[in-house]
Design a protein around this motif. Structure first.
Motif, short mmCIF file in Angstrom:
data_model
loop_
_atom_site.label_atom_id
_atom_site.label_comp_id
_atom_site.label_asym_id
_atom_site.label_seq_id
_atom_site.Cartn_x
_atom_site.Cartn_y
_atom_site.Cartn_z
N VAL A 118 0.85 -1.19 0.00
CA VAL A 118 0.00 0.00 0.00
C VAL A 118 0.89 1.24 0.00
CG1 VAL A 118 -0.16 0.19 2.52
CG2 VAL A 118 -2.09 0.98 1.11
N ASP A 119 0.34 2.38 -0.35
CA ASP A 119 1.08 3.62 -0.22
C ASP A 119 1.44 3.83 1.25
OD1 ASP A 119 0.39 3.84 -2.85
OD2 ASP A 119 -0.87 5.62 -2.62
N GLY A 120 2.66 4.33 1.50
CA GLY A 120 3.06 4.54 2.88
C GLY A 120 4.48 5.04 3.00
N VAL A 121 5.07 4.82 4.18
CA VAL A 121 6.42 5.28 4.49
C VAL A 121 7.22 4.11 5.06
CG1 VAL A 121 7.82 6.86 5.88
CG2 VAL A 121 5.62 7.63 4.97
N VAL A 122 8.45 3.96 4.60
CA VAL A 122 9.32 2.89 5.10
C VAL A 122 9.65 3.18 6.56
CG1 VAL A 122 11.56 1.76 4.85
CG2 VAL A 122 10.27 2.48 2.81
N ASP A 123 9.52 2.14 7.39
CA ASP A 123 9.78 2.29 8.83
C ASP A 123 11.12 1.62 9.17
OD1 ASP A 123 9.32 2.94 11.52
OD2 ASP A 123 8.29 1.05 11.89
N GLU A 124 11.09 0.41 9.70
CA GLU A 124 12.33 -0.29 10.05
C GLU A 124 12.94 -0.95 8.82
OE1 GLU A 124 12.56 -2.55 13.86
OE2 GLU A 124 10.38 -2.30 13.80
N VAL A 125 14.25 -0.94 8.77
CA VAL A 125 15.00 -1.60 7.70
C VAL A 125 16.19 -2.31 8.32
CG1 VAL A 125 16.44 -1.26 5.66
CG2 VAL A 125 14.31 0.03 5.90
N ASN A 126 16.42 -3.55 7.94
CA ASN A 126 17.60 -4.28 8.37
C ASN A 126 18.31 -4.83 7.14
OD1 ASN A 126 19.55 -5.61 9.94
ND2 ASN A 126 18.30 -7.47 10.04
N VAL A 127 19.51 -4.37 6.90
CA VAL A 127 20.26 -4.79 5.72
C VAL A 127 21.32 -5.83 6.06
CG1 VAL A 127 19.87 -2.60 4.53
CG2 VAL A 127 21.91 -2.88 5.98
N GLN A 128 21.45 -6.17 7.34
CA GLN A 128 22.44 -7.16 7.75
C GLN A 128 21.75 -8.44 8.20
OE1 GLN A 128 24.86 -5.37 10.81
NE2 GLN A 128 25.82 -3.91 9.42
N ASN A 129 22.27 -9.55 7.74
CA ASN A 129 21.74 -10.85 8.14
C ASN A 129 22.43 -11.28 9.44
OD1 ASN A 129 20.44 -13.30 8.20
ND2 ASN A 129 21.72 -14.23 6.60
N LYS A 130 21.85 -10.94 10.57
CA LYS A 130 22.49 -11.14 11.88
C LYS A 130 22.14 -12.49 12.52
CE LYS A 130 22.13 -6.17 12.85
NZ LYS A 130 21.56 -5.16 13.78
N TRP A 131 21.19 -13.19 11.98
CA TRP A 131 20.70 -14.39 12.68
C TRP A 131 21.77 -15.49 12.70
CZ3 TRP A 131 19.76 -19.51 11.22
CH2 TRP A 131 19.02 -20.27 12.15
N LYS A 132 21.87 -16.18 13.85
CA LYS A 132 22.76 -17.32 14.02
C LYS A 132 22.01 -18.44 14.73
CE LYS A 132 26.98 -14.54 14.46
NZ LYS A 132 28.16 -14.21 15.33
N PRO A 133 22.20 -19.66 14.30
CA PRO A 133 21.54 -20.78 14.98
C PRO A 133 21.96 -20.91 16.44
CG PRO A 133 22.39 -21.47 12.84
CD PRO A 133 22.95 -20.11 13.12
N SER A 134 23.16 -20.47 16.76
CA SER A 134 23.68 -20.63 18.12
C SER A 134 22.92 -19.77 19.13
CB SER A 134 25.17 -20.28 18.17
OG SER A 134 25.38 -18.94 17.73
N THR A 135 22.36 -18.67 18.67
CA THR A 135 21.60 -17.79 19.57
C THR A 135 20.12 -17.76 19.23
OG1 THR A 135 22.16 -15.90 18.16
CG2 THR A 135 23.61 -16.34 20.05
N ASP A 136 19.79 -17.81 17.97
CA ASP A 136 18.41 -17.81 17.50
C ASP A 136 17.61 -16.66 18.13
OD1 ASP A 136 16.19 -18.63 16.04
OD2 ASP A 136 15.50 -20.00 17.61
N LYS A 137 18.14 -15.46 18.05
CA LYS A 137 17.47 -14.30 18.61
C LYS A 137 16.20 -13.98 17.82
CE LYS A 137 21.55 -11.99 20.55
NZ LYS A 137 22.37 -10.75 20.54
N GLY A 138 15.12 -13.74 18.54
CA GLY A 138 13.86 -13.46 17.88
C GLY A 138 13.89 -12.24 17.00
N ALA A 139 14.62 -11.21 17.42
CA ALA A 139 14.68 -9.98 16.64
C ALA A 139 15.43 -10.15 15.32
CB ALA A 139 15.36 -8.88 17.47
#
Length: 281
Positions: A118-139
């Protein structure tokens, strides 16, 4: 003697008169000279019209009547907003049942465009793939992602992206490319897909809200082939009023201990448990 001759003469005269009468009634060679009697009409009239053959009647019945083209009636306008399906230019399929969270996985080829719904404004953006199986952080589970706050006030998330094409604060239109589909985050061992979720705006600390609060399936169905004006606005704000703007996390809230070594055979998140596409789009 004379009287006998008279009697014979009278008999002959009578015979001649009878013969003449018969000849007058029958004519020559026994053919009657009287007009033929008038025939009596029967109850069934004779057929004089030409009856078409069964083949001709069948062919006439198969001819399509000439008529006007059907009038296309547009779907009713259900809101003042116009939405776009979040994947553009690629064949897709998506699940429409609850596994763990009220979100969906849209399966599409790697590199396909994730577009603003839909028309709108970009809010959060994450350009880095930070996820690791060792921690599995929800964020970090969605890997590279983009969220948009639509003009309808609803937040839309697209995760597991391969690339990000926009920056926070950018104004976007429905159907505008925000990134490309991949398998970043905890989808690294699956086929390329888009993690798509609907919620409302919160601070980044409340990442579990971002991961999905409103079931998106009916809206995706409508935007894809039904009614592009079906809006999740009412359902979203009704739920927010019921649970609060920042409800407590209840599903997949805890991360693993950082001391746990990283292994490739770690238990997988819902994307890995996903049986795959179950609805053709």
């Amino acid at each position: 003697m004379r009287s006998g001759n008279v009697a014979r003469l009278a008999a002959m005269t009578g015979a001649l008169l009878l013969t003449g009468a018969c000849a007058q009634a029958t004519g020559v060679a026994g053919i009657s000279t009287q007009p033929p009697p008038t025939p009596v009409p029967s109850g069934t009239p004779s057929v004089t019209a030409t009856i078409p053959s069964p083949t001709a009647v069948h062919q006439a019945g198969e001819q399509k009547p000439v008529g006007e083209d059907p009038v296309k009636v547009p779907p009713p306008k259900l809101s003042k907003y116009t939405y776009a399906f979040p994947v553009k230019g690629c064949r897709t399929s998506y699940q429409r049942r609850l596994l763990i969270l009220p979100k969906t996985t849209i399966w599409a080829g790697k590199g396909c465009a994730f577009v603003s719904p839909v028309d709108g404004v970009v809010d959060e953006v994450n350009v880095q793939n930070k996820w690791k199986p060792s921690t599995d952080k929800g964020a970090d589970r969605e890997g590279r992602f983009v969220t948009v706050i639509g003009d309808d006030g609803v937040r839309y998330l697209g995760g597991h992206l391969d690339t990000v094409l926009v920056k926070p604060g950018a104004k976007v239109k429905a159907g505008q490319a925000l990134g490309t589909i991949g398998n970043s985050g905890n989808a690294r061992d699956t086929a390329a897909n888009l993690y798509f979720a609907i919620s409302w705006k919160t601070a980044p600390a409340y990442w579990w809200v971002r991961r999905g609060m409103v079931a998106p399936w009916d809206y995706l169905d409508a935007w894809l082939s039904g009614n592009p004006t079906l809006s999740p606005k009412d359902a979203t704000f009704k739920l927010r009023s019921a649970v609060g703007e920042t409800p407590r996390c209840q599903v997949q809230c805890k991360s693993k201990k950082p001391s746990q070594p990283e292994r490739n055979d770690q238990p997988k998140d819902e994307e890995e448990d996903d049986p795959g596409p179950i609805l053709n789009g």
